[in-house]
Design an enzyme around this catalytic site. Structure first.
Site, PDB file in Angstrom:
ATOM      1  N   SER A 218     -38.335  37.714  20.851  1.00  0.00           N
ATOM      2  CA  SER A 218     -38.191  36.318  20.914  1.00  0.00           C
ATOM      3  C   SER A 218     -36.851  35.996  21.564  1.00  0.00           C
ATOM      4  O   SER A 218     -36.350  36.540  22.506  1.00  0.00           O
ATOM      5  CB  SER A 218     -38.445  35.422  19.647  1.00  0.00           C
ATOM      6  OG  SER A 218     -38.891  34.135  19.982  1.00  0.00           O
ATOM      7  N   GLU A 337     -49.808  36.841  21.161  1.00  0.00           N
ATOM      8  CA  GLU A 337     -49.057  35.830  20.923  1.00  0.00           C
ATOM      9  C   GLU A 337     -48.857  34.526  21.864  1.00  0.00           C
ATOM     10  O   GLU A 337     -48.462  33.555  21.318  1.00  0.00           O
ATOM     11  CB  GLU A 337     -47.637  36.428  21.085  1.00  0.00           C
ATOM     12  CG  GLU A 337     -47.002  36.814  22.209  1.00  0.00           C
ATOM     13  CD  GLU A 337     -45.946  37.802  22.125  1.00  0.00           C
ATOM     14  OE1 GLU A 337     -45.350  37.518  21.172  1.00  0.00           O
ATOM     15  OE2 GLU A 337     -45.795  38.717  23.093  1.00  0.00           O
ATOM     16  N   HIS A 429     -46.987  36.659  17.366  1.00  0.00           N
ATOM     17  CA  HIS A 429     -45.439  36.984  17.954  1.00  0.00           C
ATOM     18  C   HIS A 429     -44.629  37.426  16.552  1.00  0.00           C
ATOM     19  O   HIS A 429     -44.542  36.891  15.602  1.00  0.00           O
ATOM     20  CB  HIS A 429     -44.982  35.552  18.154  1.00  0.00           C
ATOM     21  CG  HIS A 429     -43.714  35.415  18.967  1.00  0.00           C
ATOM     22  ND1 HIS A 429     -43.503  36.181  19.978  1.00  0.00           N
ATOM     23  CD2 HIS A 429     -42.569  34.609  18.704  1.00  0.00           C
ATOM     24  CE1 HIS A 429     -42.187  36.042  20.338  1.00  0.00           C
ATOM     25  NE2 HIS A 429     -41.539  35.084  19.504  1.00  0.00           N
TER      26      HIS A 429
END
Length: 528
Positions: A218, A337, A429
């Site tokens: 991320s 995700e 994710h």
């Protein structure tokens, strides 16, 4: 200070105080003592020969006059410093997703090391950059406990860096004060300070400073991407693994970009809001503000910005120009995700085609040729939504690396364990981070298929850090992407190699992104 933050802060502090009352700090093991920059430290001896060192300072506390300055050298100490508990984390809005018992503090520049190596060994090193939008989370998250990965052969480093307004506030007077004429990006400079610490000190833990992979998911992955094109980061690490992140630079320190005002202008605005503007010494007044007051701006207001020093240009543009560091590169994303963004009411191929045409206009035929949706419209929409998000970002970076330096390794993580979160979200994710570290969630921990995949994924990453190539004995062959073939490793119940899906759609998305970058110097609307 926002009422919600006050309530969360009180609850968070109470939980931390209760936890600290219940559990005293463990005693350091004298046998673990090592010399590092600043003095001697001692840590803990864990199972399987792993030693853990927590809360090692890697820079001076960025407080007082050092607020909003680049990280300074660590302050030396006398005697043996016990490093048995995590250091304080950077100020942020607490959340249930980030359960911690350490107090928040501006004095947050600490790192942690796990190792099972002898002092004279030269094991590969992994430095993990936590995500959280550069506004949240920390290096002591349970998912990043490095003990298990260290037991498998890696020297593991995690760390905190300054977040939000503490790490990315910019102001014309701060830029004037700087010898480089810039402000902001302090959190990114903290990351570089950690990398320098690793190069200088990791040999004391049995790590090889010439075999260092930085990795993160991320915003941690976005940080990897930015560090890969920052001139200041050159030579500080030797491999890079970018998981489900994008290094897009939508803010500029001094110019209006992408319809957003310069970050210096934003900083000057908040200086007025905070009552510092107009004071005889505005910077002194800003540095005297309470940390709680600096939590006022919405999350994401202050972010990494193009400043001409740490970042010369939009990072994605720098990748497109082939200006990334010429080191081995691995990247990937998870299968589901971005799938939650897909419309839920696409009942047939006609509805799917209408949605694609509305989304992509004249580019819709490219999508429909590769993802016609004639057999499963809803599934095609999920695949497309996943592709147009972080999957497109990581695969486009892989393409740019191949174009500039010949090869890159790409994965797609598709394992869906029998956990509550995975049953709801699929391969969500961050999930691959759990497998790399070996810290599997309840429902996956102890399950043979998940433990085996975790072991294999850890070994791929260890091999990659060690020799710049994930392949090794006992593992399925993982060929890199090259100019001749765009492939990816499918990481699931079985590991297999496949051609990357929808290559023409990806090319279309990359062209759209390039067109947006070409018009990045857009004027920003004036503040009311």
């Amino acid at each position: 200070m926002p009422r919600t933050f006050c309530v969360l802060l009180v609850l968070w502090m109470a939980s931390g105080l209760l936890a600290n009352e219940e559990k005293a700090a463990p005693a350091a093991d004298p046998a673990t003592a090592v010399d590092v920059e600043g003095g001697k430290i001692a840590g803990l001896t864990l199972e399987k020969g792993v030693r853990a060192y927590k809360g090692i300072p890697y820079a001076a506390p960025p407080v007082g006059d050092l607020r909003w300055k680049p990280p300074q050298p660590v302050v030396a100490w006398q005697g043996v410093r016990p490093c048995v508990e995590f250091g304080a984390i950077g100020y942020q809005v607490p959340s249930a997703a980030n359960p911690v018992v350490n107090r928040m503090s501006e004095d947050c520049l600490f790192l942690n090391v796990w190792t099972a190596a002898g002092k004279d060994e030269k094991r590969p090193v992994a430095v993990w950059i936590h995500g959280g939008g550069l506004t949240r989370k920390s290096g002591d998250m349970p998912v990043a406990d490095g003990a298990r990965l260290a037991s498998r052969g890696m020297v593991v480093v995690t760390f905190n860096y300054r977040l939000g307004a503490f790490g990315f506030f910019a102001h014309p007077l701060l830029s004037k004060e700087s010898e480089h004429g810039v402000s902001g990006n302090y959190g990114m400079l903290d990351q570089l300070a950690c990398f320098r610490w690793v190069r200088k000190n990791i040999a004391a833990f049995g790590g090889d400073p010439e075999k260092v992979v930085i990795f993160g998911t991320s915003a941690g992955g976005g940080s990897v991407g930015m560090n890969m094109v920052s001139p200041l980061a050159k030579g500080l690490f030797t491999r890079a693994l970018l998981e489900s992140g994008s290094p897009r630079g939508r803010l500029h320190l001094k110019e209006a970009w992408y319809g957003k005002e310069p970050l210096e202008v934003t900083g000057a605005h908040f200086s007025k809001v905070w009552g510092a503007a107009g004071q005889p010494d505005e910077l002194k007044a800003l540095r005297a503000l309470s940390p709680e007051r600096l939590m006022d701006p919405p999350e994401g207001t202050f972010f990494a910005a193009v400043d001409g020093w740490y970042l010369p240009d939009d990072p994605v543009e720098l990748w497109a120009q082939g200006k990334m560091h010429a080191i081995p590169f691995m990247t990937g994303s998870t299968r589901d995700e971005g799938a939650s963004r897909a419309p839920k009411d696409l009942k047939d191929a006609d509805a799917y085609a209408a949605w694609v045409k509305a989304e992509y206009g004249e580019d819709a035929p490219t999508v429909l040729n590769e993802l016609p949706g004639t057999e499963a419209a809803a599934q095609a929409a999920r695949i497309l939504c996943n592709l147009q998000g972080l999957t497109a970002s990581v695969r486009s970076l892989a393409r740019e690396m191949v174009k500039a330096h010949g090869q890159a390794w790409v994965y797609r993580f598709g394992r869906v364990p029998d956990t509550a979160k995975a049953r709801k979200e699929g391969a969500y994710h961050w999930i691959e981070t759990e497998y790399i570290f070996g810290n599997l969630p309840e429902g996956a921990s102890g399950v043979a298929a998940d433990e085996e995949l975790s072991e294999k994924l850890s070994r791929y990453v260890i091999n990659f850090a060690d020799k710049g190539d994930p392949n090794g004995e006992g593992l399925a062959a993982w060929p890199p992407c090259t100019a001749e073939r765009e492939v990816q490793a499918e990481l699931s119940e079985e590991i297999r190699i496949s051609d990357a899906h929808c290559p023409k759609t990806l090319s279309m998305l990359m062209a759209r992104e390039a067109a947006t970058r070409a018009k990045r110097k857009e004027p920003a609307p004036a503040r009311p």
